[in-house]
Design a protein around this motif. Structure first.
Motif, PDB file in Angstrom:
ATOM      1  N   LYS A  46       0.845  -1.184   0.000  1.00  0.00           N
ATOM      2  CA  LYS A  46       0.000   0.000   0.000  1.00  0.00           C
ATOM      3  C   LYS A  46       0.888   1.243   0.000  1.00  0.00           C
ATOM      4  CE  LYS A  46      -3.428  -2.440   2.828  1.00  0.00           C
ATOM      5  NZ  LYS A  46      -4.132  -2.495   4.135  1.00  0.00           N
ATOM      6  N   ASP A  47       0.554   2.178  -0.848  1.00  0.00           N
ATOM      7  CA  ASP A  47       1.225   3.472  -0.872  1.00  0.00           C
ATOM      8  C   ASP A  47       2.698   3.365  -1.239  1.00  0.00           C
ATOM      9  OD1 ASP A  47       1.403   6.202  -0.725  1.00  0.00           O
ATOM     10  OD2 ASP A  47       1.736   6.258   1.447  1.00  0.00           O
TER      11      ASP A  47
ATOM     12  N   PRO B 157      -1.171   2.297  -4.925  1.00  0.00           N
ATOM     13  CA  PRO B 157      -1.687   3.539  -4.349  1.00  0.00           C
ATOM     14  C   PRO B 157      -2.301   3.317  -2.964  1.00  0.00           C
ATOM     15  CG  PRO B 157      -3.181   2.701  -6.007  1.00  0.00           C
ATOM     16  CD  PRO B 157      -1.963   1.835  -6.067  1.00  0.00           C
ATOM     17  N   LYS B 158      -2.263   4.363  -2.165  1.00  0.00           N
ATOM     18  CA  LYS B 158      -2.891   4.334  -0.845  1.00  0.00           C
ATOM     19  C   LYS B 158      -4.375   4.628  -1.019  1.00  0.00           C
ATOM     20  CE  LYS B 158      -3.265   4.512   3.693  1.00  0.00           C
ATOM     21  NZ  LYS B 158      -3.140   3.335   4.565  1.00  0.00           N
ATOM     22  N   ILE B 159      -5.207   3.642  -0.734  1.00  0.00           N
ATOM     23  CA  ILE B 159      -6.650   3.823  -0.855  1.00  0.00           C
ATOM     24  C   ILE B 159      -7.260   3.972   0.539  1.00  0.00           C
ATOM     25  CG2 ILE B 159      -8.799   2.798  -1.690  1.00  0.00           C
ATOM     26  CD1 ILE B 159      -7.127   1.400  -3.857  1.00  0.00           C
ATOM     27  N   ASP B 160      -7.180   2.915   1.337  1.00  0.00           N
ATOM     28  CA  ASP B 160      -7.517   2.997   2.753  1.00  0.00           C
ATOM     29  C   ASP B 160      -6.868   1.804   3.443  1.00  0.00           C
ATOM     30  OD1 ASP B 160      -9.348   0.679   2.699  1.00  0.00           O
ATOM     31  OD2 ASP B 160     -10.729   2.026   1.665  1.00  0.00           O
TER      32      ASP B 160
ATOM     33  N   LEU C 160      -4.223  -2.444  -3.699  1.00  0.00           N
ATOM     34  CA  LEU C 160      -4.260  -2.564  -5.149  1.00  0.00           C
ATOM     35  C   LEU C 160      -2.836  -2.412  -5.662  1.00  0.00           C
ATOM     36  CD1 LEU C 160      -5.573  -2.659  -7.956  1.00  0.00           C
ATOM     37  CD2 LEU C 160      -5.944  -0.190  -7.785  1.00  0.00           C
ATOM     38  N   ASN C 161      -2.325  -3.469  -6.250  1.00  0.00           N
ATOM     39  CA  ASN C 161      -0.990  -3.459  -6.851  1.00  0.00           C
ATOM     40  C   ASN C 161      -1.129  -3.725  -8.335  1.00  0.00           C
ATOM     41  OD1 ASN C 161       1.555  -4.119  -4.530  1.00  0.00           O
ATOM     42  ND2 ASN C 161      -0.579  -3.893  -3.926  1.00  0.00           N
ATOM     43  N   PHE C 162      -0.506  -2.884  -9.132  1.00  0.00           N
ATOM     44  CA  PHE C 162      -0.620  -2.987 -10.586  1.00  0.00           C
ATOM     45  C   PHE C 162       0.785  -2.909 -11.177  1.00  0.00           C
ATOM     46  CE2 PHE C 162      -1.316  -1.216 -14.844  1.00  0.00           C
ATOM     47  CZ  PHE C 162      -2.285  -2.093 -15.327  1.00  0.00           C
TER      48      PHE C 162
END
Length: 825
Positions: free
Chosen positions: A181-182, A209-212, A217-219
């Protein structure tokens, strides 16, 4: 073999480091005091909270830091350089050179089950047809998984068919994707072989990206280009060994030289890497709703590649007489041509699932669909008969397509029950439904007209077809600790195939920790593998300049004419016994011996010859070819060799081996060195031949018994000091050999023992930016060369002098240097 050089390099490796296989071997601590043995594993057990150090089965954990310290951006190469029992294919024949394979513990590529996040990965559609250690391989294409997307890899080196189903006879490779994350991370790599070819560029970037706090989510996006390499010597038909023109040229060859030959004197470029571009994307996502998590992950890859085949001389495609001018001849090409086989491949997979806990039961439901679709082409070629009959032929041909897909749905349930033992009993049970499809699509008109294009004919109407099957399975797994020092894990599985019927398999694994320093572990299990649809139904014609061999489907009427039966499932019995030792703090040693006995093993028959030098030697073979609807090249029928190959349950085999690992970190000033040593000894013997000698060629036995080195030892280490790291690895390979069929004889091609040195130096410019330079095969060790026959031509490798032995596990290309920039923010 240069023993003096080997010993000196071994001394360097031991004095400075000891094969930076920076993997966590059971409870092996890493440099910088990281104990990867403390990593929680999810492979080989259905209990929760089990660490690699506590595992009752031998398992290796390769973290992302270890994966990054291999120069070539290719997952097959990563595993080959870090896991002794894993060997990657360095060179493949025909279309196999476009999608290289790999195997575990010396067994078939099909005997290792590949999982991604614990879910079964689909196989390739490009079957490895030609004889060799990887023949019959239709396993998942690891190259389609970008290394930058991987968080860690768990390699279970033990039979696990009762836990995971068909294919898990040699072991399991479970690829765990990143769930960060992030962060943003990636790398850019460039390199080439010392010879100046095989240029490679790659780039990888992973967005997280940092979502919560409850979502990840890793892309990952990855792209790689790899250029041709060329390792054969001169064309012996025209040139002397030093590249000068031969004094005894025929008039026809003299005319070719006068015009000018491409790439002279290295006219025949068949021995070398294919040129390829590969682009892949992969994602891993999930959200926890509080007790219930939904997740999804998947990948898409696009590969375009081509590989050179044997050079065709001008008169291979000629037309006489010329229309209106009797007695003259038209040549398709006055200097001949060098055909290429090419592929355009699309590979994708997607998994969705939901899991949670309710009433003390852990549950999970998931479904996975994967497909590999490959269009095949023959380029820069010609159709001889079409040219003779019509006066024209295309140069490029569409040969048809291959498609393989797999759809798997799982339900898994587990619960811990207190029973007054040292730990709760973990009971797990579940079911699986799987559908497989394999399809061959017909080639275009020109590729299937009579013998088709030179080097690779298109798929005929008799080759084409669609084949399906399904499988239903259920399992029960129980893990318990009767007392603190004793672990037992047992599993039983029931399989029901639509084409083979039912089968039970079972497994019992146990470990006893006598003290903190000594543990004993062992496993007894049975295994089962249904033949792949590709092995059962694949059909094509494999050709050389003066040869043509038809790959008959074993499940065909033509195969029955020769006495072959439909393929049956393979069965196995696995035994292993091991020691886990920690004689002093931080020194970790594991030693595991194993035996795998297989019945009804599916093997290639080798080349069953029906025609030698234009003379019929076995009419029944030629009748079977005709019955299947194949038309052979008239030139081959006049002067060449022809026959058939197919897969059959040809043998019972016994594979025995030993795995050894050891690691020890030491302090060096303000830094540390992680020393590591790992080794595998492996041998396979045919215990029973289930075919008469007339249906099993001489070259086929050597593929099973002798074509792989008996041992592989990796020794080296990783020095870490501030922002500097130096990684040195020495890999020792034993000798190997393979029988070939040449002009009706069966000579042996040998590959000597070898020591391969890898060196990498990295420096962290800033906290998130690292530069790296390194070399694989630092001292440019070359493969042995193929010997010549009585006619002065190599007995395996066309007309190319000094052709390298292609089944060496360290490859044919020699040294490779590279540079890399890595970042993470």
């Amino acid at each position: 073999m240069n023993y003096k050089g080997l010993v000196s390099r071994a001394a360097i490796a031991i004095a400075i480091s000891s094969s930076a296989t920076v993997f966590a071997q059971d409870n092996a601590p890493q440099a910088a005091a990281v104990d990867e043995g403390a990593a929680i594993i999810v492979t080989g057990t259905r209990a929760t909270g089990v660490t690699a150090a506590e595992s009752a089965a031998p398992i290796k954990v390769l973290d992302s830091a270890a994966l990054e310290k291999v120069g070539q951006p290719n997952l097959n190469q990563v595993l080959s350089q870090l896991v002794p029992s894993f060997t990657a294919e360095a060179f493949g024949g025909d279309t196999a050179n476009l999608t290289l394979s790999a195997r575990l513990r010396g067994l078939s590529p099909n005997h290792a089950l590949v999982l991604v996040n614990g879910k079964r990965r689909h196989g390739t559609s490009n079957l490895h047809v030609l004889s060799g250690p990887y023949q019959g391989g239709a396993a998942p294409d690891l190259d389609m998984i970008p290394p930058g997307a991987i968080g860690r890899i768990e390699v279970l080196e033990d039979g696990a068919a009762a836990q995971y189903g068909s294919d898990a006879i040699a072991g399991v490779i479970n690829i765990i994707l990143k769930d960060e994350k992030d962060s943003i991370s990636g790398s850019f790599t460039g390199g080439q072989y010392y010879e100046g070819d095989g240029t490679t560029f790659s780039g990888s970037i992973t967005f997280a990206p940092k979502i919560d706090d409850d979502t990840y989510l890793n892309f990952t996006m990855f792209h790689r280009f790899h250029g041709f390499s060329q390792r054969g010597g001169v064309d012996s038909r025209i040139y002397n060994k030093d590249g000068t023109i031969s004094d005894s040229l025929s008039a026809e060859h003299a005319a070719m030289v006068a015009i000018g030959l491409p790439n002279a004197p290295y006219t025949n470029r068949i021995v070398g890497d294919s040129r390829s571009t590969l682009s892949t994307v992969m994602y891993n996502a999930g959200h926890d709703f509080g007790g219930v998590e939904i997740y999804a992950f998947g990948s898409y890859g696009r590969r375009e590649a081509s590989a050179y085949e044997n050079y065709r001389q001008p008169w291979r495609v000629s037309r006489s007489p010329v229309l209106g001018v009797a007695g003259e001849e038209i040549l398709y090409s006055a200097t001949g041509f060098n055909p290429r086989e090419a592929i355009k491949e699309d590979d994708f997979s997607n998994t969705g699932g939901i899991k949670g806990e309710m009433g003390g039961f852990r549950w999970e439901v998931s479904t996975t669909y994967g497909q590999d679709y490959a269009k095949l082409f023959t380029l820069d070629s010609a159709n001889r008969t079409l040219f003779i009959n019509t006066g024209t032929t295309p140069g490029n041909f569409y040969d048809g397509f291959l498609k393989a897909s797999e759809w798997t749905t799982n339900i898994d349930i587990a619960k811990e029950i207190e029973a007054g033992m040292a730990a709760p009993i973990n009971i797990a049970f579940g079911g699986e439904y799987r559908e497989n499809l394999f399809q061959i699509g017909k080639g275009d008109f020109a590729s299937t007209y009579f013998e088709g294009g030179q080097s690779y004919p298109g798929f005929l109407a008799t080759d084409a077809g669609k084949h399906k099957r399904n499988n239903k399975a259920a399992y029960l797994d129980i893990a318990l600790n009767p007392v603190d020092i004793w672990k037992i894990d047992g599993a039983v599985r029931f399989e029901d195939y639509s084409d083979f019927g039912t089968k039970w398999t079972w497994k019992v694994t146990s470990r006893v920790d006598f003290t903190d320093q000594v543990a004993v572990r062992g496993t007894v299990s049975t295994g089962f593998r249904a033949p792949s649809l590709l092995e059962s139904y694949y059909s094509s014609t494999n050709v050389g300049p003066t040869s043509a061999y038809v790959q008959l489907p074993p499940n065909s009427a033509a195969a029955k004419l020769l006495g072959y039966d439909d393929l049956k499932p393979e069965t196995s019995t696995n035994y292993s016994l091991g020691l886990v030792l920690r004689p002093i703090p931080k020194l970790n040693i594991t030693l595991d011996a194993y035996q795998v006995k297989m019945k009804n093993r599916i093997v290639g028959t080798g080349s069953i010859v029906g025609l030698t030098g234009g003379v019929v030697t076995n009419q029944a073979v030629l009748d079977a070819i005709a019955a299947h609807g194949n038309v052979l090249d008239p030139y081959v029928l006049e002067v060449g060799d022809a026959g058939i190959n197919l897969f059959t349950n040809g043998a019972d085999t016994r594979t025995r081996g030993v795995d050894l690992t050891a690691s020890y970190p030491t302090s060096v000033g303000e830094g540390s060195i992680l020393w590591s040593l790992s080794a595998n000894y492996n041998t396979t013997k045919i215990t029973k031949l289930r075919l008469p000698d007339s249906l099993y060629a001489a070259d086929a036995r050597s593929v099973l018994e002798d074509a792989s080195p008996k041992y592989k030892v990796i020794a080296g280490g990783l020095l870490t000091m501030g922002g500097l790291s130096v990684n040195l690895r020495e890999t020792f390979y034993g000798k190997s050999s393979q029988v070939v069929i040449y002009n009706g004889t069966t000579p042996t091609v040998k590959a000597g023992a070898a020591a391969i040195t890898d060196l990498e130096v990295s420096y962290a410019l800033t906290e998130g930016l690292t530069i790296t330079a390194g070399a694989n095969n630092l001292f440019d060790k070359k493969a042995s060369t193929v010997p010549n026959g009585p006619d002065g031509l190599p007995i395996d490798g066309g007309a190319v002098l000094d052709a390298p032995v292609t089944f060496t596990p360290y490859g044919i290309n020699g040294g490779y240097w590279y540079g890399k920039v890595g970042f993470k923010f």
